[in-house]
Motif scaffolding. Structure first.
Motif, PDB file in Angstrom:
ATOM      1  N   ASP A  72       0.775  -1.284   0.065  1.00  0.00           N
ATOM      2  CA  ASP A  72      -0.090   0.000   0.037  1.00  0.00           C
ATOM      3  C   ASP A  72       0.992   1.181   0.033  1.00  0.00           C
ATOM      4  O   ASP A  72       0.601   2.142   0.391  1.00  0.00           O
ATOM      5  N   GLY A  73       2.015   1.190  -0.718  1.00  0.00           N
ATOM      6  CA  GLY A  73       2.893   2.550  -0.803  1.00  0.00           C
ATOM      7  C   GLY A  73       2.454   3.201  -1.747  1.00  0.00           C
ATOM      8  O   GLY A  73       1.291   3.171  -2.372  1.00  0.00           O
ATOM      9  N   GLU A  74       3.091   4.509  -1.883  1.00  0.00           N
ATOM     10  CA  GLU A  74       2.937   5.604  -2.911  1.00  0.00           C
ATOM     11  C   GLU A  74       2.561   4.900  -4.480  1.00  0.00           C
ATOM     12  O   GLU A  74       3.115   3.801  -4.674  1.00  0.00           O
ATOM     13  N   LEU A  75       1.884   5.536  -5.247  1.00  0.00           N
ATOM     14  CA  LEU A  75       1.622   5.089  -6.686  1.00  0.00           C
ATOM     15  C   LEU A  75       3.022   5.520  -7.321  1.00  0.00           C
ATOM     16  O   LEU A  75       3.478   6.752  -7.446  1.00  0.00           O
ATOM     17  N   CYS A  76       3.438   4.757  -8.123  1.00  0.00           N
ATOM     18  CA  CYS A  76       4.470   4.759  -8.785  1.00  0.00           C
ATOM     19  C   CYS A  76       4.166   5.131 -10.271  1.00  0.00           C
ATOM     20  O   CYS A  76       3.254   5.042 -10.872  1.00  0.00           O
ATOM     21  N   ILE A  77       5.226   5.779 -11.052  1.00  0.00           N
ATOM     22  CA  ILE A  77       5.127   6.330 -12.399  1.00  0.00           C
ATOM     23  C   ILE A  77       4.576   5.208 -13.369  1.00  0.00           C
ATOM     24  O   ILE A  77       3.905   5.396 -14.520  1.00  0.00           O
ATOM     25  N   CYS A  78       4.980   3.884 -12.722  1.00  0.00           N
ATOM     26  CA  CYS A  78       4.573   2.611 -13.653  1.00  0.00           C
ATOM     27  C   CYS A  78       3.053   2.055 -13.692  1.00  0.00           C
ATOM     28  O   CYS A  78       2.970   1.323 -14.273  1.00  0.00           O
ATOM     29  N   GLY A  79       2.549   2.769 -12.425  1.00  0.00           N
ATOM     30  CA  GLY A  79       0.960   2.472 -12.274  1.00  0.00           C
ATOM     31  C   GLY A  79       0.953   1.497 -11.308  1.00  0.00           C
ATOM     32  O   GLY A  79      -0.173   1.241 -10.943  1.00  0.00           O
ATOM     33  N   LYS A  80       1.851   1.063 -10.494  1.00  0.00           N
ATOM     34  CA  LYS A  80       1.803   0.348  -9.487  1.00  0.00           C
ATOM     35  C   LYS A  80       2.249   0.907  -8.061  1.00  0.00           C
ATOM     36  O   LYS A  80       2.829   1.838  -8.211  1.00  0.00           O
ATOM     37  N   GLN A  81       1.683   0.204  -7.017  1.00  0.00           N
ATOM     38  CA  GLN A  81       2.082   0.989  -5.654  1.00  0.00           C
ATOM     39  C   GLN A  81       3.096   0.117  -5.026  1.00  0.00           C
ATOM     40  O   GLN A  81       3.530  -0.915  -5.217  1.00  0.00           O
ATOM     41  N   GLY A  82       3.823   0.860  -4.392  1.00  0.00           N
ATOM     42  CA  GLY A  82       4.853   0.068  -3.536  1.00  0.00           C
ATOM     43  C   GLY A  82       6.360   0.089  -4.224  1.00  0.00           C
ATOM     44  O   GLY A  82       6.965  -0.708  -3.444  1.00  0.00           O
ATOM     45  N   CYS A  83       6.608   0.469  -5.190  1.00  0.00           N
ATOM     46  CA  CYS A  83       7.780   0.354  -5.996  1.00  0.00           C
ATOM     47  C   CYS A  83       8.798   1.227  -5.228  1.00  0.00           C
ATOM     48  O   CYS A  83       8.585   2.292  -4.438  1.00  0.00           O
ATOM     49  N   LEU A  84      10.145   0.831  -5.177  1.00  0.00           N
ATOM     50  CA  LEU A  84      11.323   1.269  -4.358  1.00  0.00           C
ATOM     51  C   LEU A  84      11.471   2.730  -4.774  1.00  0.00           C
ATOM     52  O   LEU A  84      11.493   3.629  -4.397  1.00  0.00           O
ATOM     53  N   GLU A  85      11.058   3.063  -6.481  1.00  0.00           N
ATOM     54  CA  GLU A  85      11.484   4.372  -6.800  1.00  0.00           C
ATOM     55  C   GLU A  85      10.340   5.409  -6.327  1.00  0.00           C
ATOM     56  O   GLU A  85      10.723   6.712  -5.912  1.00  0.00           O
ATOM     57  N   ALA A  86       8.996   4.797  -5.850  1.00  0.00           N
ATOM     58  CA  ALA A  86       7.933   5.709  -5.445  1.00  0.00           C
ATOM     59  C   ALA A  86       8.157   6.112  -3.743  1.00  0.00           C
ATOM     60  O   ALA A  86       7.668   6.921  -3.370  1.00  0.00           O
ATOM     61  N   GLU A  87       9.431   5.367  -3.387  1.00  0.00           N
ATOM     62  CA  GLU A  87       9.711   5.286  -1.789  1.00  0.00           C
ATOM     63  C   GLU A  87      10.998   5.968  -1.593  1.00  0.00           C
ATOM     64  O   GLU A  87      11.028   6.677  -0.358  1.00  0.00           O
TER      65      GLU A  87
END
Length: 415
Positions: free
Chosen positions: A246-261
């Motif tokens: 349930d992490g932040e939304l990533c540019i790839c469209g998925k949640q919880g990616c390392l990049e988004a955190e």
């Protein structure tokens, strides 16, 4: 037929010598004899021809090792030039470098947003043409254009499947046709890994993971001494490891990616948000500036002891360390190199990274993996982009530049 074969072999040897001197800076005839498995008389003859043609210079004698000191040879830095381009999602750096990878034009940074920008490719070509025009450099002396860029880049297809749409045409062919200069592209993280492998702390190492700490978090992989791209050419999407529920939304469209955190972009945005909500920091005056300006200010503030910034970078470092533990378990690398824009903050991020490795990584694996900070730093992508061109240096380019240098020499004699 026999004469033609000898000429071809001679030209091939010249190309290989120039490429090796580009990588090693200087070599003796004896060293080249061993490298190319050729007799010293053949190497000496070829070196003399390259000197007369204007490609190689003598650079003195090697330090004494007890016997006669060998004469050393190096590539003539201004014999040819390379256009090196380093792109990220928000801006692009452009430079023309010599054969020592030294910029002979000031590195130009231009704003070029890649995401949802239909005219990004035409803008890039305009920037390239303008840079060459301003430089005053003879276009014929430029071997080609090397570009490191984010996204799903296929070296084999010559395409970027994320950005810079060339309307179905190969991106490399499109830029080549538009500029008249042969163009090579690769993912920015692979380009940085190439720079580290050829000129950085990964030189001569066989199993290395190079982490590109930028607006995203890229991965360039050196496996068994070669850049590893995977089956489809897209290996190394380290940013999109799903680590957080349930992490932040990533540019790839998925949640919880390392990049988004934990990317530098996230650190910058968290800094801006925190300051606007009352966190004390020396960065207050930069809040309304550009992301790039804020990013540069963050690194300076961190090195000056800004507690809020150190807190943000430490949090990012810990999360990256958690992801690195997965990488170590899968790849068992000899070395992990921290490179890219964020390398400026690596000393601060190292301790929390190591803390995460201690927690999440099997000790036997973690103990055998060395964590290093790049000495090339933010220049790595420019250097790697230039190396990308020299990796593809061939007999045709040698012939073109031999003719050019000969004409230049004749012109000087005439006047």
């Amino acid at each position: 037929m026999e004469v033609t074969e000898k000429l071809v072999k001679s030209t091939e040897l010249k190309s290989e010598i120039l490429k090796q001197l580009y990588l090693e800076k200087s070599l003796s005839c004896a060293e080249m004899s061993v490298l190319f498995n050729k007799s010293i008389p053949i190497i000496t003859k070829t070196i003399n021809e390259l000197i007369n043609e204007g490609f190689i210079i003598e650079v003195g004698y090697a330090p004494s090792s007890g016997g006669r000191r060998p004469l050393m040879y190096a590539i003539k830095p201004d014999a040819m030039h390379i256009m090196a381009i380093a792109m990220d999602q928000l801006s692009t750096r452009i430079a023309i470098v010599d054969l020592n990878n030294k910029p002979i034009t000031e590195i130009e940074t231009v704003e070029l947003i890649l995401n949802n920008n239909a005219v990004a490719l035409s803008q890039l070509i305009t920037y390239i043409e303008n840079h060459i025009l301003k430089s005053g450099i003879n276009k014929e002396s430029i071997l080609g254009i090397g570009i490191g860029m984010p996204g799903f880049v296929s070296v084999k297809d010559g395409k970027n499947y994320s950005y810079l749409d060339a309307e179905g045409e190969k991106l490399t062919a499109y830029i080549t046709n538009a500029t008249g200069l042969t163009t090579y592209i690769d993912n920015d993280s692979s380009v940085i890994a190439l720079a580290e492998q050829r000129f950085g702390v990964a030189k001569s190492l066989k199993e290395v993971m190079v982490i590109n700490l930028g607006w995203g978090i890229g991965l360039g992989m050196i496996v068994n001494g070669d850049i590893f791209r995977g089956y489809s050419g897209f290996a190394g999407e380290f940013s999109h490891i799903p680590l957080f529920e349930d992490g932040e939304l990533c540019i790839c469209g998925k949640q919880g990616c390392l990049e988004a955190e934990a990317s530098m972009l996230v650190v910058v945005k968290k800094a801006i948000e925190g300051i606007k909500h009352g966190r004390l920091s020396t960065l207050n005056s930069f809040v309304d500036g550009s992301l790039k300006v804020m990013s540069d200010a963050i690194f300076e503030a961190a090195n000056n002891g800004d507690q809020f910034v150190i807190e943000l970078l430490s949090d990012a470092g810990y999360k990256i360390g958690k992801a690195l533990s997965i990488l170590i378990h899968i790849m068992n690398p000899q070395t992990i190199v921290l490179s890219g824009r964020g390398a400026k903050a690596s000393k601060i991020m190292m301790a929390p990274m190591q803390q995460a490795l201690n927690k999440y990584c099997i000790p036997r694996l973690a103990a055998n993996t060395e964590l290093l900070i790049s000495k090339l730093g933010f220049d790595g992508e420019i250097i790697g982009a230039a190396a990308l061109v020299m990796e593809n240096f061939d007999n045709e380019q040698l012939a073109i530049n031999t003719k050019r240098l000969t004409m230049e020499k004749l012109t000087k004699i005439k006047y």
